[in-house]
Design a protein around this motif. Sequence first.
Motif, PDB file in Angstrom:
ATOM      1  N   PRO A  81      12.381   0.811  -4.771  1.00  0.00           N
ATOM      2  CA  PRO A  81      12.480  -0.599  -4.877  1.00  0.00           C
ATOM      3  C   PRO A  81      12.665  -1.382  -3.619  1.00  0.00           C
ATOM      4  O   PRO A  81      13.549  -0.705  -2.850  1.00  0.00           O
ATOM      5  CB  PRO A  81      13.449  -1.217  -5.846  1.00  0.00           C
ATOM      6  N   LEU A  82      11.893  -2.083  -3.173  1.00  0.00           N
ATOM      7  CA  LEU A  82      12.182  -2.951  -1.970  1.00  0.00           C
ATOM      8  C   LEU A  82      12.392  -4.461  -2.195  1.00  0.00           C
ATOM      9  O   LEU A  82      12.663  -5.039  -1.339  1.00  0.00           O
ATOM     10  CB  LEU A  82      10.916  -2.879  -0.879  1.00  0.00           C
ATOM     11  N   GLY A  83      12.244  -4.688  -3.326  1.00  0.00           N
ATOM     12  CA  GLY A  83      12.257  -6.253  -3.671  1.00  0.00           C
ATOM     13  C   GLY A  83      13.725  -6.768  -3.469  1.00  0.00           C
ATOM     14  O   GLY A  83      14.128  -7.759  -2.830  1.00  0.00           O
ATOM     15  N   GLU A  84      14.588  -5.878  -3.662  1.00  0.00           N
ATOM     16  CA  GLU A  84      16.151  -6.410  -3.369  1.00  0.00           C
ATOM     17  C   GLU A  84      16.364  -6.580  -2.035  1.00  0.00           C
ATOM     18  O   GLU A  84      17.139  -7.475  -1.648  1.00  0.00           O
ATOM     19  CB  GLU A  84      16.994  -5.304  -4.142  1.00  0.00           C
ATOM     20  N   THR A 121      19.189 -10.011 -10.100  1.00  0.00           N
ATOM     21  CA  THR A 121      17.903 -10.108 -10.068  1.00  0.00           C
ATOM     22  C   THR A 121      17.255 -10.802 -11.150  1.00  0.00           C
ATOM     23  O   THR A 121      16.378 -11.597 -11.310  1.00  0.00           O
ATOM     24  CB  THR A 121      17.328  -8.498  -9.896  1.00  0.00           C
ATOM     25  N   TYR A 193      -1.144  -2.491  -7.484  1.00  0.00           N
ATOM     26  CA  TYR A 193       0.015  -2.787  -7.245  1.00  0.00           C
ATOM     27  C   TYR A 193       0.922  -1.608  -7.776  1.00  0.00           C
ATOM     28  O   TYR A 193       0.865  -1.221  -8.900  1.00  0.00           O
ATOM     29  CB  TYR A 193       0.374  -4.127  -8.090  1.00  0.00           C
ATOM     30  N   LYS A 195       3.779   1.404  -5.850  1.00  0.00           N
ATOM     31  CA  LYS A 195       4.036   2.228  -4.551  1.00  0.00           C
ATOM     32  C   LYS A 195       4.427   3.696  -5.110  1.00  0.00           C
ATOM     33  O   LYS A 195       4.764   4.462  -4.257  1.00  0.00           O
ATOM     34  CB  LYS A 195       4.711   1.548  -3.440  1.00  0.00           C
ATOM     35  N   THR A 221      -1.340   2.080  -2.440  1.00  0.00           N
ATOM     36  CA  THR A 221      -0.318   2.211  -1.286  1.00  0.00           C
ATOM     37  C   THR A 221       0.724   3.072  -1.834  1.00  0.00           C
ATOM     38  O   THR A 221       1.825   2.686  -1.970  1.00  0.00           O
ATOM     39  CB  THR A 221       0.308   0.960  -0.560  1.00  0.00           C
ATOM     40  N   LEU A 242       2.754   1.679   2.907  1.00  0.00           N
ATOM     41  CA  LEU A 242       2.499   1.106   4.220  1.00  0.00           C
ATOM     42  C   LEU A 242       3.733   0.426   4.551  1.00  0.00           C
ATOM     43  O   LEU A 242       4.622  -0.105   3.897  1.00  0.00           O
ATOM     44  CB  LEU A 242       1.465   0.347   4.105  1.00  0.00           C
ATOM     45  N   GLN A 244       5.507  -3.086   5.656  1.00  0.00           N
ATOM     46  CA  GLN A 244       5.294  -4.359   5.090  1.00  0.00           C
ATOM     47  C   GLN A 244       3.926  -4.956   5.894  1.00  0.00           C
ATOM     48  O   GLN A 244       2.956  -5.498   5.273  1.00  0.00           O
ATOM     49  CB  GLN A 244       6.326  -5.184   5.314  1.00  0.00           C
ATOM     50  N   PRO A 263       5.868  -2.427 -11.390  1.00  0.00           N
ATOM     51  CA  PRO A 263       7.196  -3.037 -11.531  1.00  0.00           C
ATOM     52  C   PRO A 263       7.183  -4.432 -11.846  1.00  0.00           C
ATOM     53  O   PRO A 263       6.216  -5.357 -11.641  1.00  0.00           O
ATOM     54  CB  PRO A 263       7.926  -2.883  -9.896  1.00  0.00           C
ATOM     55  N   TYR A 264       8.167  -4.689 -12.468  1.00  0.00           N
ATOM     56  CA  TYR A 264       8.289  -6.234 -13.137  1.00  0.00           C
ATOM     57  C   TYR A 264       8.783  -6.928 -12.018  1.00  0.00           C
ATOM     58  O   TYR A 264       9.761  -6.694 -11.375  1.00  0.00           O
ATOM     59  CB  TYR A 264       9.147  -6.088 -14.279  1.00  0.00           C
ATOM     60  N   GLY A 266       8.361  -8.596  -9.193  1.00  0.00           N
ATOM     61  CA  GLY A 266       8.533  -8.190  -7.790  1.00  0.00           C
ATOM     62  C   GLY A 266       7.902  -9.222  -6.804  1.00  0.00           C
ATOM     63  O   GLY A 266       6.953 -10.100  -7.371  1.00  0.00           O
ATOM     64  N   PRO A 267       8.351  -9.016  -5.449  1.00  0.00           N
ATOM     65  CA  PRO A 267       7.686 -10.127  -4.320  1.00  0.00           C
ATOM     66  C   PRO A 267       6.214  -9.839  -4.199  1.00  0.00           C
ATOM     67  O   PRO A 267       5.425 -10.656  -3.520  1.00  0.00           O
ATOM     68  CB  PRO A 267       8.395  -9.834  -3.133  1.00  0.00           C
ATOM     69  N   ALA A 268       5.508  -8.606  -4.357  1.00  0.00           N
ATOM     70  CA  ALA A 268       4.258  -8.125  -3.815  1.00  0.00           C
ATOM     71  C   ALA A 268       3.160  -9.238  -4.479  1.00  0.00           C
ATOM     72  O   ALA A 268       2.318  -9.594  -3.533  1.00  0.00           O
ATOM     73  CB  ALA A 268       3.819  -6.713  -4.134  1.00  0.00           C
ATOM     74  N   GLU A 271       2.959 -12.084  -2.304  1.00  0.00           N
ATOM     75  CA  GLU A 271       2.206 -11.761  -1.002  1.00  0.00           C
ATOM     76  C   GLU A 271       1.006 -11.956  -1.227  1.00  0.00           C
ATOM     77  O   GLU A 271       0.124 -12.316  -0.164  1.00  0.00           O
ATOM     78  CB  GLU A 271       2.873 -10.627  -0.408  1.00  0.00           C
TER      79      GLU A 271
HETATM   80  C1  U2F Z   1      10.678  -5.218  -8.053  1.00  0.00           C
HETATM   81  O1  U2F Z   1      10.862  -4.491  -6.927  1.00  0.00           O
HETATM   82  P1  U2F Z   1       9.700  -3.761  -5.982  1.00  0.00           P
HETATM   83  O2  U2F Z   1      10.392  -3.122  -4.602  1.00  0.00           O
HETATM   84  O3  U2F Z   1       9.100  -2.691  -6.843  1.00  0.00           O
HETATM   85  O4  U2F Z   1       8.790  -4.858  -5.659  1.00  0.00           O
HETATM   86  P2  U2F Z   1       7.329  -4.896  -5.128  1.00  0.00           P
HETATM   87  O5  U2F Z   1       6.824  -6.058  -5.479  1.00  0.00           O
HETATM   88  O6  U2F Z   1       6.298  -3.539  -5.161  1.00  0.00           O
HETATM   89  O7  U2F Z   1       7.452  -4.987  -3.471  1.00  0.00           O
HETATM   90  C2  U2F Z   1       8.877  -5.197  -2.835  1.00  0.00           C
HETATM   91  C3  U2F Z   1       8.234  -5.173  -1.119  1.00  0.00           C
HETATM   92  O8  U2F Z   1       7.554  -4.091  -0.999  1.00  0.00           O
HETATM   93  C4  U2F Z   1       6.797  -4.063   0.051  1.00  0.00           C
HETATM   94  C5  U2F Z   1       5.917  -5.387  -0.305  1.00  0.00           C
HETATM   95  C6  U2F Z   1       7.033  -6.303  -1.060  1.00  0.00           C
HETATM   96  O9  U2F Z   1       7.768  -7.433  -0.134  1.00  0.00           O
HETATM   97  O10 U2F Z   1       5.637  -5.953   0.839  1.00  0.00           O
HETATM   98  N1  U2F Z   1       5.693  -3.119   0.186  1.00  0.00           N
HETATM   99  C7  U2F Z   1       5.642  -2.299   1.331  1.00  0.00           C
HETATM  100  O11 U2F Z   1       6.356  -2.518   2.305  1.00  0.00           O
HETATM  101  N2  U2F Z   1       4.445  -1.366   1.518  1.00  0.00           N
HETATM  102  C8  U2F Z   1       3.688  -1.211   0.499  1.00  0.00           C
HETATM  103  O12 U2F Z   1       3.089  -0.086   0.657  1.00  0.00           O
HETATM  104  C9  U2F Z   1       4.097  -1.840  -0.689  1.00  0.00           C
HETATM  105  C10 U2F Z   1       5.053  -2.517  -0.947  1.00  0.00           C
HETATM  106  C11 U2F Z   1      11.551  -6.176  -8.053  1.00  0.00           C
HETATM  107  F1  U2F Z   1      11.802  -6.816  -6.970  1.00  0.00           F
HETATM  108  C12 U2F Z   1      13.044  -5.483  -8.386  1.00  0.00           C
HETATM  109  O13 U2F Z   1      13.952  -6.400  -8.277  1.00  0.00           O
HETATM  110  C13 U2F Z   1      13.030  -4.563  -9.550  1.00  0.00           C
HETATM  111  O14 U2F Z   1      14.144  -4.072  -9.606  1.00  0.00           O
HETATM  112  C14 U2F Z   1      11.738  -3.823  -9.462  1.00  0.00           C
HETATM  113  C15 U2F Z   1      11.728  -2.958 -10.902  1.00  0.00           C
HETATM  114  O15 U2F Z   1      10.994  -4.040 -11.953  1.00  0.00           O
HETATM  115  O16 U2F Z   1      10.575  -4.306  -9.268  1.00  0.00           O
END
Ligand code: U2F
Length: 524
Positions: A81-84, A121, A193, A195, A221, A242, A244, A263-264, A266-268, A271
């Motif tokens: 996870p990167l969202g946090e 979150t 969507y 990763k 990705t 990749l 960001q 994932p549920y 998230g930021p992607a 974007e």
């Molecule tokens: C969510 O967390 P995630 O990290 O799974 O959320 P994503 O929407 O996949 O992406 C977060 C960031 O990862 C980046 C992208 C987003 O800003 O630009 N990224 C990237 O740098 N390279 C890539 O190849 C793909 C994505 C949510 F945010 C959390 O709170 C939850 O815990 C989690 C689980 O539901 O989902």
Amino acid sequence: QAFLRFDLAALLERVGSGKESLSFMRRRMRRLAMQWAAAARRLDEHLRSQYREQKRILIHVGFLTEESGDVFSPKVLKGGPLGEMVQWADILTTLHVLGHNLKISLSVKELQGCHIRVIDTFGTEPAYNHEEYATLHGYRTNWGYWNLNCKQYMTMFPHTPDNSFMGFVTEELNETERLNIQRDKANNIAVVYGKEASMWKLQGTEKLLTILHRYMDIHGTVYYETQRPPEVPAFVRNHGLLPQQELQQLLRKAKLFMGLGFPYEGPAPLEAIANGCVFLQPKFNPARSSQNHEFFRGKPTSREVSSQHPYAEHYIGKPHVITADFNNSEEFEAAVREILNVKVEPLIPFEYTCEGMLERVNAYIQNQDFCQQSRPFPAVNESRSWPGNPPSPFVQLSNSTDLIWAPNISAPACWPPLRALRLFLSPEASSCVKTCQDAGFICEPAFFPFINNMEALSGLNARCESLEAEKNHVFPAVQVERRECFVQKDPLLFSCAGFSAKHQRLCPCRDFLQGQVALCRDCL
Ligand code: U2F
């Protein structure tokens, strides 16, 4: 006094780079530095040197501490996870730009007693926050039950207005980038969507991707170490995880961003929409929640999640977001075709821009006060029958069933201001979150103390034969069949989120700014 800061150098120095997670956050801060500076200049004009108190703020990044086990840092480059981290980077930047005096803590040892806001979150609802009530009524989970004012929990999306919506920001486009997108957008590129390879294992994925592949080239990705993950079909072009910035470039070329169910929230998807993609995602029927789904089990909320990204579904919607039944291949294919034929412009809801986040967090810092005692409200005898209607402090709006707080009443100071109040009676089994939303408003928990009385009930023609005060997170409410009315005995249990099959709830709603749902029109 707090003065806006237009430069992030001092902050970057303080964040450090000892871990992958911190390096990810620093890279993000650096990349967005110009965008923050431009937003700060706009906010500066907007505030017209309004006096803002400078606060001393201790920021404890709890999830990255050694004491918490820090499970996030080792997975930053491996699809975790990167969202946090996106959100924490943006919170630190917001507080720095707003000119406050920050102390950043990455270890429990540095903590002392303090006034807290919790970055949470998925949110914590009042029934789960109240320790005694949660324990007695089956709402106790591993999280929450801290007896805080629920506004102290700050969420990633505006889940329930019982909590404060903190959010994060989405990268904005300049004029050249906008023009380049118009020029370079390829109608036949889809990005999926997810990763981590496990996200591609969900049932039915391969079949859906095969349908999509008839119309578009599919990119992914997905993190991998040495070999291509077997979960990703051979016809998908996998770039590996990749950076960001490169993901943004890929999204600029793509027409479609497709969610697989996880994932549920998230930021992607935001974007992708900001870069001119349509987000196609699965509807969940039945909705998922802590009652019926493993991922949400044990989270201190009863919220029903209607799709992979309910914010995208409800706050953005068509043409940018299509939510479809992925178990129905015809419906899925029709959605893909619809996307091929639609033209969409890049879009960022204002609340996810730098300016929107600065405006919102500034309003919280200057106005929220969790140190004062909860406001007193009229005491009610335990079971008192109520003959007739007392004089009402509400006036009825013509040709409508909703009520407005009468302006001639000397309303106590309150933020948001009390004149924004609109009162509704919910249908049975409906929360105040939903009731207010259906009427085009938002539930405002700060108003509960003012409507927790017989005047408000009789103003809505509740026809009570008895009135009782009890500790129940759906009160104030009416049991219509029995003509029993109830008010709330414990202010900590006022809840927008609660609902009960037997009760119609009294709901305090208010207006909100378009694109900034946390704030009412008169809140700034
Ligand atoms: C969510 O967390 P995630 O990290 O799974 O959320 P994503 O929407 O996949 O992406 C977060 C960031 O990862 C980046 C992208 C987003 O800003 O630009 N990224 C990237 O740098 N390279 C890539 O190849 C793909 C994505 C949510 F945010 C959390 O709170 C939850 O815990 C989690 C689980 O539901 O989902």
